[in-house]
Design a protein around this motif. Structure first.
Motif, PDB file in Angstrom:
ATOM      1  N   VAL A  11       0.836  -1.195   0.000  1.00  0.00           N
ATOM      2  CA  VAL A  11       0.000   0.000   0.000  1.00  0.00           C
ATOM      3  C   VAL A  11       0.872   1.247   0.000  1.00  0.00           C
ATOM      4  CG1 VAL A  11      -1.941  -1.089   1.172  1.00  0.00           C
ATOM      5  CG2 VAL A  11      -0.232   0.096   2.506  1.00  0.00           C
ATOM      6  N   CYS A  12       0.303   2.315  -0.451  1.00  0.00           N
ATOM      7  CA  CYS A  12       0.979   3.606  -0.461  1.00  0.00           C
ATOM      8  C   CYS A  12       0.524   4.370   0.779  1.00  0.00           C
ATOM      9  CB  CYS A  12       0.594   4.366  -1.724  1.00  0.00           C
ATOM     10  SG  CYS A  12       1.362   5.980  -1.861  1.00  0.00           S
ATOM     11  N   ILE A  13       1.483   4.860   1.553  1.00  0.00           N
ATOM     12  CA  ILE A  13       1.186   5.680   2.726  1.00  0.00           C
ATOM     13  C   ILE A  13       1.498   7.133   2.362  1.00  0.00           C
ATOM     14  CG2 ILE A  13       1.706   6.145   5.139  1.00  0.00           C
ATOM     15  CD1 ILE A  13       2.786   3.279   5.351  1.00  0.00           C
ATOM     16  N   ILE A  14       0.501   7.987   2.513  1.00  0.00           N
ATOM     17  CA  ILE A  14       0.699   9.412   2.269  1.00  0.00           C
ATOM     18  C   ILE A  14       0.550  10.120   3.605  1.00  0.00           C
ATOM     19  CG2 ILE A  14      -0.097  11.459   1.037  1.00  0.00           C
ATOM     20  CD1 ILE A  14      -1.330   9.513  -1.039  1.00  0.00           C
ATOM     21  N   VAL A  15       1.597  10.843   4.006  1.00  0.00           N
ATOM     22  CA  VAL A  15       1.619  11.539   5.289  1.00  0.00           C
ATOM     23  C   VAL A  15       1.799  13.022   5.020  1.00  0.00           C
ATOM     24  CG1 VAL A  15       2.818  11.747   7.501  1.00  0.00           C
ATOM     25  CG2 VAL A  15       2.740   9.528   6.345  1.00  0.00           C
ATOM     26  N   TRP A  16       1.066  13.858   5.767  1.00  0.00           N
ATOM     27  CA  TRP A  16       1.241  15.293   5.616  1.00  0.00           C
ATOM     28  C   TRP A  16       1.192  15.971   6.973  1.00  0.00           C
ATOM     29  CZ3 TRP A  16      -3.022  12.588   4.223  1.00  0.00           C
ATOM     30  CH2 TRP A  16      -4.219  12.907   4.851  1.00  0.00           C
ATOM     31  N   CYS A  17       1.829  17.114   7.030  1.00  0.00           N
ATOM     32  CA  CYS A  17       1.856  17.939   8.239  1.00  0.00           C
ATOM     33  C   CYS A  17       0.646  18.861   8.204  1.00  0.00           C
ATOM     34  CB  CYS A  17       3.149  18.753   8.285  1.00  0.00           C
ATOM     35  SG  CYS A  17       3.224  19.910   9.670  1.00  0.00           S
ATOM     36  N   LYS A  18      -0.123  18.854   9.262  1.00  0.00           N
ATOM     37  CA  LYS A  18      -1.306  19.702   9.329  1.00  0.00           C
ATOM     38  C   LYS A  18      -0.951  21.169   9.549  1.00  0.00           C
ATOM     39  CE  LYS A  18      -3.481  16.789  12.244  1.00  0.00           C
ATOM     40  NZ  LYS A  18      -4.576  16.315  13.123  1.00  0.00           N
ATOM     41  N   ASP A  19       0.286  21.437   9.981  1.00  0.00           N
ATOM     42  CA  ASP A  19       0.693  22.821  10.209  1.00  0.00           C
ATOM     43  C   ASP A  19       1.250  23.488   8.957  1.00  0.00           C
ATOM     44  OD1 ASP A  19      -0.144  22.781  12.848  1.00  0.00           O
ATOM     45  OD2 ASP A  19       1.833  22.203  13.604  1.00  0.00           O
ATOM     46  N   CYS A  20       2.193  22.827   8.277  1.00  0.00           N
ATOM     47  CA  CYS A  20       2.827  23.471   7.117  1.00  0.00           C
ATOM     48  C   CYS A  20       2.470  22.812   5.780  1.00  0.00           C
ATOM     49  CB  CYS A  20       4.349  23.510   7.297  1.00  0.00           C
ATOM     50  SG  CYS A  20       5.183  21.930   7.027  1.00  0.00           S
ATOM     51  N   ARG A  21       1.703  21.734   5.826  1.00  0.00           N
ATOM     52  CA  ARG A  21       1.230  21.017   4.622  1.00  0.00           C
ATOM     53  C   ARG A  21       2.326  20.249   3.872  1.00  0.00           C
ATOM     54  NH1 ARG A  21      -3.451  20.982   6.647  1.00  0.00           N
ATOM     55  NH2 ARG A  21      -4.762  22.780   6.343  1.00  0.00           N
ATOM     56  N   HIS A  22       3.492  20.091   4.482  1.00  0.00           N
ATOM     57  CA  HIS A  22       4.548  19.270   3.874  1.00  0.00           C
ATOM     58  C   HIS A  22       4.012  17.850   3.727  1.00  0.00           C
ATOM     59  CE1 HIS A  22       8.595  17.071   4.324  1.00  0.00           C
ATOM     60  NE2 HIS A  22       8.513  17.534   3.091  1.00  0.00           N
ATOM     61  N   GLN A  23       4.266  17.210   2.596  1.00  0.00           N
ATOM     62  CA  GLN A  23       3.733  15.883   2.321  1.00  0.00           C
ATOM     63  C   GLN A  23       4.836  14.938   1.864  1.00  0.00           C
ATOM     64  OE1 GLN A  23       0.017  15.642   0.068  1.00  0.00           O
ATOM     65  NE2 GLN A  23       0.957  14.054  -1.187  1.00  0.00           N
ATOM     66  N   VAL A  24       4.786  13.703   2.337  1.00  0.00           N
ATOM     67  CA  VAL A  24       5.744  12.679   1.936  1.00  0.00           C
ATOM     68  C   VAL A  24       5.014  11.350   1.758  1.00  0.00           C
ATOM     69  CG1 VAL A  24       7.762  13.734   3.038  1.00  0.00           C
ATOM     70  CG2 VAL A  24       6.356  12.134   4.322  1.00  0.00           C
ATOM     71  N   GLU A  25       5.662  10.430   1.030  1.00  0.00           N
ATOM     72  CA  GLU A  25       5.144   9.079   0.842  1.00  0.00           C
ATOM     73  C   GLU A  25       6.224   8.084   1.264  1.00  0.00           C
ATOM     74  OE1 GLU A  25       3.397   8.362  -3.009  1.00  0.00           O
ATOM     75  OE2 GLU A  25       2.484  10.353  -3.023  1.00  0.00           O
ATOM     76  N   PRO A  26       6.344   7.839   2.577  1.00  0.00           N
ATOM     77  CA  PRO A  26       7.382   6.928   3.053  1.00  0.00           C
ATOM     78  C   PRO A  26       7.127   5.495   2.592  1.00  0.00           C
ATOM     79  CG  PRO A  26       5.899   7.497   4.838  1.00  0.00           C
ATOM     80  CD  PRO A  26       5.507   8.340   3.655  1.00  0.00           C
ATOM     81  N   ASP A  27       8.200   4.750   2.395  1.00  0.00           N
ATOM     82  CA  ASP A  27       8.105   3.358   1.986  1.00  0.00           C
ATOM     83  C   ASP A  27       7.723   2.507   3.199  1.00  0.00           C
ATOM     84  OD1 ASP A  27       9.834   0.595   1.682  1.00  0.00           O
ATOM     85  OD2 ASP A  27       8.871   1.246  -0.178  1.00  0.00           O
ATOM     86  N   ALA A  28       6.629   1.765   3.094  1.00  0.00           N
ATOM     87  CA  ALA A  28       6.136   0.966   4.221  1.00  0.00           C
ATOM     88  C   ALA A  28       7.149  -0.087   4.647  1.00  0.00           C
ATOM     89  CB  ALA A  28       4.803   0.319   3.861  1.00  0.00           C
TER      90      ALA A  28
END
Length: 67
Positions: A11-28
């Motif tokens: 699966v693809c994990i999409i993580v983002w910061c609620k404060d600055c909106r930075h987004q990454v897709e770390p490898d599970a």
């Protein structure tokens, strides 16, 4: 779901910061190796710190398998 389950399901994990909106897709699989395959995804999320602003206000979504 655990990090190990997420890695096995590709699966693809999409993580983002609620404060600055930075987004990454770390490898599970890499995260399962680092934090342990039995770590729940929700417990893992609580450990996250934004690499841009240092906030702990992370949110995430798991999406369908990577191609």
């Amino acid at each position: 779901m655990t990090l190990g389950n997420a890695a096995a399901a590709h699966v693809c994990i999409i993580v983002w910061c609620k404060d600055c909106r930075h987004q990454v897709e770390p490898d599970a699989a890499e995260q399962a190796q680092r934090y342990g395959a039995d770590t729940s995804v929700l417990d893992w999320r609580e450990r996250l710190v934004c690499s841009r602003c240092g906030s702990r206000a992370a949110d995430m979504v798991l999406t369908g398998s990577k191609a």
